[in-house]
Design an enzyme around this catalytic site. Structure first.
Site, mmCIF file in Angstrom:
data_model
loop_
_atom_site.group_PDB
_atom_site.id
_atom_site.type_symbol
_atom_site.label_atom_id
_atom_site.label_comp_id
_atom_site.label_asym_id
_atom_site.label_seq_id
_atom_site.Cartn_x
_atom_site.Cartn_y
_atom_site.Cartn_z
ATOM 1 N N CYS A 111 0.814 -1.228 0.000
ATOM 2 C CA CYS A 111 0.000 0.000 0.000
ATOM 3 C C CYS A 111 0.845 1.275 0.000
ATOM 4 O O CYS A 111 0.323 2.362 -0.267
ATOM 5 C CB CYS A 111 -0.956 0.002 1.178
ATOM 6 S SG CYS A 111 -2.039 -1.428 1.165
ATOM 7 N N HIS A 248 -3.472 7.141 2.243
ATOM 8 C CA HIS A 248 -3.915 5.815 1.812
ATOM 9 C C HIS A 248 -5.299 5.554 2.390
ATOM 10 O O HIS A 248 -5.539 5.813 3.577
ATOM 11 C CB HIS A 248 -2.907 4.759 2.298
ATOM 12 C CG HIS A 248 -3.365 3.361 2.029
ATOM 13 N ND1 HIS A 248 -3.776 2.958 0.783
ATOM 14 C CD2 HIS A 248 -3.491 2.293 2.854
ATOM 15 C CE1 HIS A 248 -4.133 1.685 0.844
ATOM 16 N NE2 HIS A 248 -3.979 1.266 2.089
ATOM 17 N N ASN A 278 -10.327 -0.112 -0.325
ATOM 18 C CA ASN A 278 -8.866 -0.012 -0.225
ATOM 19 C C ASN A 278 -8.247 -0.602 -1.492
ATOM 20 O O ASN A 278 -8.344 -1.803 -1.729
ATOM 21 C CB ASN A 278 -8.416 -0.782 1.027
ATOM 22 C CG ASN A 278 -6.903 -0.818 1.201
ATOM 23 O OD1 ASN A 278 -6.145 -0.457 0.300
ATOM 24 N ND2 ASN A 278 -6.459 -1.269 2.365
HETATM 25 O O1 UT7 Z 1 -3.969 -1.170 3.501
HETATM 26 C C1 UT7 Z 1 -3.659 -1.553 4.807
HETATM 27 C C2 UT7 Z 1 -4.325 -2.850 5.029
HETATM 28 N N1 UT7 Z 1 -5.365 -3.019 5.917
HETATM 29 C C3 UT7 Z 1 -5.882 -2.185 6.842
HETATM 30 O O2 UT7 Z 1 -5.554 -1.055 6.982
HETATM 31 C C4 UT7 Z 1 -6.921 -2.749 7.757
HETATM 32 C C5 UT7 Z 1 -6.746 -2.290 9.183
HETATM 33 N N2 UT7 Z 1 -7.712 -2.877 10.047
HETATM 34 C C6 UT7 Z 1 -9.033 -2.581 9.989
HETATM 35 O O3 UT7 Z 1 -9.449 -1.762 9.187
HETATM 36 C C7 UT7 Z 1 -9.964 -3.223 10.978
HETATM 37 O O4 UT7 Z 1 -9.210 -3.931 11.935
HETATM 38 C C8 UT7 Z 1 -10.975 -4.195 10.302
HETATM 39 C C9 UT7 Z 1 -11.995 -3.401 9.509
HETATM 40 C C10 UT7 Z 1 -10.259 -5.166 9.390
HETATM 41 C C11 UT7 Z 1 -11.724 -4.983 11.369
HETATM 42 O O5 UT7 Z 1 -12.382 -4.098 12.258
HETATM 43 P P1 UT7 Z 1 -12.270 -4.307 13.821
HETATM 44 O O6 UT7 Z 1 -13.110 -3.298 14.446
HETATM 45 O O7 UT7 Z 1 -10.816 -4.338 14.171
HETATM 46 O O8 UT7 Z 1 -12.950 -5.721 14.000
HETATM 47 P P2 UT7 Z 1 -12.323 -7.070 14.604
HETATM 48 O O9 UT7 Z 1 -11.371 -7.686 13.638
HETATM 49 O O10 UT7 Z 1 -11.844 -6.794 15.974
HETATM 50 O O11 UT7 Z 1 -13.619 -7.963 14.682
HETATM 51 C C12 UT7 Z 1 -14.722 -7.624 15.528
HETATM 52 C C13 UT7 Z 1 -15.847 -8.593 15.242
HETATM 53 C C14 UT7 Z 1 -15.398 -10.044 15.224
HETATM 54 O O12 UT7 Z 1 -16.452 -10.834 15.777
HETATM 55 P P3 UT7 Z 1 -16.350 -11.368 17.290
HETATM 56 O O13 UT7 Z 1 -15.107 -12.187 17.321
HETATM 57 O O14 UT7 Z 1 -16.251 -10.117 18.127
HETATM 58 O O15 UT7 Z 1 -17.606 -12.123 17.443
HETATM 59 C C15 UT7 Z 1 -15.275 -10.355 13.745
HETATM 60 O O16 UT7 Z 1 -15.462 -11.723 13.461
HETATM 61 O O17 UT7 Z 1 -16.379 -8.326 13.944
HETATM 62 C C16 UT7 Z 1 -16.415 -9.533 13.185
HETATM 63 N N3 UT7 Z 1 -16.246 -9.207 11.775
HETATM 64 C C17 UT7 Z 1 -17.279 -8.932 10.971
HETATM 65 N N4 UT7 Z 1 -18.612 -8.889 11.188
HETATM 66 C C18 UT7 Z 1 -19.396 -8.574 10.147
HETATM 67 C C19 UT7 Z 1 -15.088 -9.124 11.078
HETATM 68 N N5 UT7 Z 1 -15.368 -8.803 9.804
HETATM 69 C C20 UT7 Z 1 -16.719 -8.683 9.716
HETATM 70 C C21 UT7 Z 1 -17.593 -8.375 8.656
HETATM 71 N N6 UT7 Z 1 -18.912 -8.330 8.919
HETATM 72 N N7 UT7 Z 1 -17.161 -8.111 7.400
#
Ligand code: UT7
Length: 321
Positions: A111, A248, A278
């Site tokens: 990225c 980004h 992204n």
């Molecule tokens: O270009 C650089 C590359 N990437 C990034 O910059 C990504 C950086 N990270 C993020 O943007 C965030 O961490 C995410 C958007 C990927 C995830 O958001 P989060 O608030 O950190 O969620 P999490 O991974 O802590 O997950 C929270 C909950 C989980 O469920 P449980 O375990 O609490 O029951 C996940 O399974 O949300 C669940 N979850 C979803 N639910 C509905 C994860 N993805 C999804 C989804 N829809 N698409």
């Protein structure tokens, strides 16, 4: 003498996929994706390639700059999703554009790839080796996404952006910093072809994106403001002197965290991730092109570009438009 961006262009695949469309594939919802990321839809290739998208973006950047392909001396393509191992995407773009006199090669810093390519081209021009450089960030991430993983498939989109850089008497790139931390590489990865020959057993290969989202999130909110501050100090400016921060586009909450740490209002952080998701190395040049075409970039404005992602790689660039 300085090095200045004199033209921008971008290209997106035709097909648009909404969060509701993705809710048909994995257990997710428009509400969750919008709230946690700020993304509403993204463009996904149904045939467009890293090369075809880059060619379209480059043609528009040349047209915007009033230049022809035959005038281009250097052509860089930043990508982590090339169709071919060899030849590199940049040579294929060179051939299709008709940039016969350009030296062409690819650069992969995920990225941060476009930003690192911009800095690389700056160095060649600054050193007097070339007069100009065409730089594209182009990605078809949809081919390395695990479409059964809701944690990643909702985040990414395909597209390409390009800029033409040229030696200039007007102020342009003021200064930049770039960093890499390979020790954290495991938090965002995707395997490529692995060692396979008659003398070893079957390799374990997972050629799809795997990400520890929380780790990447924490890294971005911590390191990006720090490297923006480092860049601005280098060129004796403060965050308050900057007109726009073109970052980004990974997550709206990351951008909000960065704005808070820099104590700069969100109005100075334009975003398009609600429409495009992204797009890795394509994110910054696509947003820059949209701002340029909307007439939001006026001559003399101070911009900060900042990219961050897998590697981990991150950096920032301060420039005068
Ligand atoms: O270009 C650089 C590359 N990437 C990034 O910059 C990504 C950086 N990270 C993020 O943007 C965030 O961490 C995410 C958007 C990927 C995830 O958001 P989060 O608030 O950190 O969620 P999490 O991974 O802590 O997950 C929270 C909950 C989980 O469920 P449980 O375990 O609490 O029951 C996940 O399974 O949300 C669940 N979850 C979803 N639910 C509905 C994860 N993805 C999804 C989804 N829809 N698409």
């Amino acid at each position: 003498m300085s090095v200045k961006i004199i033209g921008t262009g971008s290209a997106l695949p035709q097909k648009e996929i909404t969060n509701e469309d993705l809710a048909q594939l994995v257990e997710t919802s428009d509400e969750w994706v919008r709230e946690r990321t700020g993304i509403g839809s993204r463009h996904i290739s149904t045939g467009e390639t890293v090369v075809s998208l880059a060619v379209r973006a480059c043609e528009k950047a040349l047209e915007n700059a009033g230049k022809t392909a035959s005038e281009v001396e250097m052509l860089l393509v930043a990508t982590c999703t090339p169709e071919r191992g060899i030849p590199c995407a940049a040579c294929q773009v060179q051939s299709q554009l008709g940039a016969a006199d350009a030296v062409a090669f690819d650069l992969n810093a995920a990225c941060a790839g476009f930003l690192f390519a911009l800095h690389t081209a700056w160095a060649y021009i600054e050193a007097g080796i070339y007069e100009n450089a065409l730089i594209a960030g182009s990605e078809v991430l949809s081919k390395i996404i695990d479409w059964t993983d809701r944690g990643t498939c909702v985040l990414f989109g395909d597209g390409a952006g390009a800029v033409l850089l040229e030696r200039s008497n007007m102020p342009g790139i003021l200064g930049f910093v770039q960093h890499s931390d390979g020790t954290k590489g495991e938090v965002l990865k995707c395997d490529s072809r692995q060692l396979k020959n008659p003398y070893i057993s079957e390799p374990i290969n997972f050629p799809y994106v795997q990400m520890d989202g929380r780790e990447v999130f924490a890294f971005a909110v911590r390191q990006v403001p720090a490297c923006i501050t480092e860049t601005l100090q280098k060129v004796q400016l403060t965050p308050g002197d900057v007109d726009l921060f073109v970052l980004h586009q990974a997550n709206k909450r990351i951008i909000e965290g960065i704005s808070k740490r820099l104590s700069v209002e969100m109005e100075k952080f334009p975003m398009n991730l609600d429409r495009v998701g992204n797009m890795s190395s394509a994110a910054i040049p696509v947003l820059l092109d949209e701002l340029n075409r909307e007439g939001r970039l006026r001559e003399g404005m101070t911009l900060v570009l900042s990219g961050f992602g897998a590697g981990l790689t991150y950096g920032a660039c301060a420039l005068r438009w």
